[in-house]
Design a protein around this motif. Structure first.
Motif, PDB file in Angstrom:
ATOM      1  N   MET A 159      19.152  -0.497  21.622  1.00 57.84           N
ATOM      2  CA  MET A 159      20.403  -1.250  21.675  1.00 57.84           C
ATOM      3  C   MET A 159      20.262  -2.507  22.526  1.00 57.84           C
ATOM      4  SD  MET A 159      23.216   1.812  22.082  1.00 57.84           S
ATOM      5  CE  MET A 159      24.615   0.689  22.138  1.00 57.84           C
ATOM      6  N   ALA A 160      19.462  -2.423  23.580  1.00 53.55           N
ATOM      7  CA  ALA A 160      19.360  -3.534  24.527  1.00 53.55           C
ATOM      8  C   ALA A 160      18.399  -4.622  24.076  1.00 53.55           C
ATOM      9  CB  ALA A 160      18.921  -3.007  25.897  1.00 53.55           C
ATOM     10  N   GLY A 161      17.486  -4.319  23.146  1.00 53.56           N
ATOM     11  CA  GLY A 161      16.473  -5.287  22.738  1.00 53.56           C
ATOM     12  C   GLY A 161      16.967  -6.218  21.643  1.00 53.56           C
ATOM     13  N   ARG A 162      16.602  -7.486  21.742  1.00 54.00           N
ATOM     14  CA  ARG A 162      16.971  -8.450  20.700  1.00 54.00           C
ATOM     15  C   ARG A 162      16.105  -8.269  19.451  1.00 54.00           C
ATOM     16  NH1 ARG A 162      16.872 -11.339  25.535  1.00 54.00           N
ATOM     17  NH2 ARG A 162      18.948 -11.912  26.287  1.00 54.00           N
ATOM     18  N   VAL A 163      14.830  -7.969  19.642  1.00 55.36           N
ATOM     19  CA  VAL A 163      13.931  -7.646  18.533  1.00 55.36           C
ATOM     20  C   VAL A 163      13.392  -6.248  18.800  1.00 55.36           C
ATOM     21  CG1 VAL A 163      11.797  -8.215  17.320  1.00 55.36           C
ATOM     22  CG2 VAL A 163      13.280 -10.056  18.168  1.00 55.36           C
ATOM     23  N   VAL A 164      13.691  -5.319  17.911  1.00 52.75           N
ATOM     24  CA  VAL A 164      13.356  -3.911  18.130  1.00 52.75           C
ATOM     25  C   VAL A 164      12.274  -3.482  17.160  1.00 52.75           C
ATOM     26  CG1 VAL A 164      14.247  -1.547  18.153  1.00 52.75           C
ATOM     27  CG2 VAL A 164      15.683  -3.446  18.957  1.00 52.75           C
ATOM     28  N   VAL A 165      11.205  -2.904  17.710  1.00 48.86           N
ATOM     29  CA  VAL A 165      10.096  -2.400  16.921  1.00 48.86           C
ATOM     30  C   VAL A 165      10.053  -0.887  17.092  1.00 48.86           C
ATOM     31  CG1 VAL A 165       7.653  -2.604  16.389  1.00 48.86           C
ATOM     32  CG2 VAL A 165       8.855  -4.529  17.469  1.00 48.86           C
ATOM     33  N   ALA A 166      10.093  -0.166  15.985  1.00 47.58           N
ATOM     34  CA  ALA A 166      10.097   1.297  16.023  1.00 47.58           C
ATOM     35  C   ALA A 166       8.849   1.840  15.344  1.00 47.58           C
ATOM     36  CB  ALA A 166      11.339   1.846  15.342  1.00 47.58           C
ATOM     37  N   GLU A 167       8.102   2.696  16.043  1.00 53.44           N
ATOM     38  CA  GLU A 167       7.033   3.448  15.401  1.00 53.44           C
ATOM     39  C   GLU A 167       7.621   4.790  14.982  1.00 53.44           C
ATOM     40  OE1 GLU A 167       4.451   5.585  18.816  1.00 53.44           O
ATOM     41  OE2 GLU A 167       4.269   3.405  18.839  1.00 53.44           O
ATOM     42  N   VAL A 168       7.346   5.193  13.746  1.00 57.57           N
ATOM     43  CA  VAL A 168       7.950   6.419  13.222  1.00 57.57           C
ATOM     44  C   VAL A 168       6.861   7.371  12.769  1.00 57.57           C
ATOM     45  CG1 VAL A 168      10.057   5.224  12.543  1.00 57.57           C
ATOM     46  CG2 VAL A 168       8.240   5.503  10.870  1.00 57.57           C
ATOM     47  N   GLU A 169       7.050   8.644  13.078  1.00 56.42           N
ATOM     48  CA  GLU A 169       6.073   9.661  12.709  1.00 56.42           C
ATOM     49  C   GLU A 169       6.149   9.991  11.224  1.00 56.42           C
ATOM     50  OE1 GLU A 169       6.580  12.965  15.342  1.00 56.42           O
ATOM     51  OE2 GLU A 169       6.503  11.713  17.141  1.00 56.42           O
ATOM     52  N   GLN A 170       7.339   9.866  10.657  1.00 54.95           N
ATOM     53  CA  GLN A 170       7.517  10.129   9.227  1.00 54.95           C
ATOM     54  C   GLN A 170       8.377   9.025   8.631  1.00 54.95           C
ATOM     55  OE1 GLN A 170       9.657  13.732   8.300  1.00 54.95           O
ATOM     56  NE2 GLN A 170       9.386  13.494   6.096  1.00 54.95           N
ATOM     57  N   LEU A 171       7.837   8.308   7.664  1.00 54.62           N
ATOM     58  CA  LEU A 171       8.580   7.260   6.974  1.00 54.62           C
ATOM     59  C   LEU A 171       9.135   7.813   5.675  1.00 54.62           C
ATOM     60  CD1 LEU A 171       9.395   4.232   6.822  1.00 54.62           C
ATOM     61  CD2 LEU A 171       7.265   3.860   5.542  1.00 54.62           C
TER      62      LEU A 171
END
Length: 259
Positions: free
Chosen positions: A202-214
């Motif tokens: 929520m706090a980041g302007r650009v958020v990068v998410a690593e996901v274990e299952q896509l």
């Protein structure tokens, strides 16, 4: 709408020197270790990091810390990281120790567009009165200390008590880890790995998410979404090996009961 990028390296390529980052997870649980490793390889330095803690000496944010890539850390816990304590006490690193619940609310408020809030936590201490060492000099003296914060009394009669004003946190980037995510960036976290991840996002302007299952859009029921994709700009799918590579900060066991 497809936010999936080819690799962790591509996802963090534009994080430059001096950037601010919110990094999710709690201890070693739910930390975006693959993105952190990619950022370490990328070489960005003088980073200002907001996270519950700073990993351990050889894992998570501790890898960036070890190589002198961090300039400032806002955290609630020094934890088991001896290098974190050493750099702070020897004046190599600026550290803003923040009560854990206050840190969580500062991140949430930043994401909600709330610039500041009042809380009872820290009243009557250096958190409110100022003077908490943020950075030491090489000789052990305090080079930089926290300023005093505004306090205000709320309530009537016996219910009246003071509260301290805390400012919200926003960052240039946020790195988070989820158990499941779709191509639109909707995320689901696993149990305690949810700690701090949605708030940092929520706090980041650009958020990068690593996901274990896509998974594909629509495969996650709307009621099961922990963080809506509106907060997420990039998604990195982990390999099975990356997803399984999880550390335990303190392993404890007991004898098997019975025969």
């Amino acid at each position: 709408m497809d936010k999936v990028v080819a690799s962790a390296a591509e996802a963090v390529a534009d994080i430059g020197d001096g950037s601010s980052l919110a990094v999710g997870g709690f201890g070693l649980c739910g930390i975006p270790s693959v993105l952190i490793a990619a950022l370490h390889e990328q070489g960005a330095k003088d980073l200002d990091v907001v996270s519950n803690n700073c990993g351990v000496d050889d894992w998570g944010l501790g890898v960036l810390l070890r190589d002198g890539r961090l300039r400032t850390v806002v955290a609630s816990y020094v934890g088991e990281n001896k290098e974190f304590a050493r750099q702070y006490l020897e004046g190599e690193l600026e550290v803003h120790l923040t009560p854990q619940g206050t840190l969580a609310e500062k991140l949430r408020a930043g994401g909600a567009g709330i610039p500041a809030f009042y809380t009872a936590t820290g009243v009557g201490t250096q958190v409110a009165d100022g003077g908490m060492p943020w950075k030491y000099a090489a000789d052990g003296s305090v080079e930089k200390a926290s300023p005093a914060k505004e306090t205000r009394v709320y309530g009537d009669g016996d219910d009246a008590k003071p509260y301290v004003l805390e400012e919200a946190i926003t960052t240039d980037f946020a790195l988070v880890r989820a158990a499941k995510g779709d191509r639109h960036g909707n995320l689901v976290f696993n149990l305690s790995a949810r700690n701090f991840n949605p708030l940092c996002a929520m706090a980041g302007r650009v958020v990068v998410a690593e996901v274990e299952q896509l998974v594909e859009p629509g495969d996650i029921h709307p009621d099961d979404v922990h963080l809506p994709g509106i907060y997420v700009q990039r998604v990195v799918e982990l390999t099975s090996e990356q997803a399984d590579d999880k550390r335990i900060e303190k392993r404890t066991t007991r004898e098997t009961e019975g025969d």
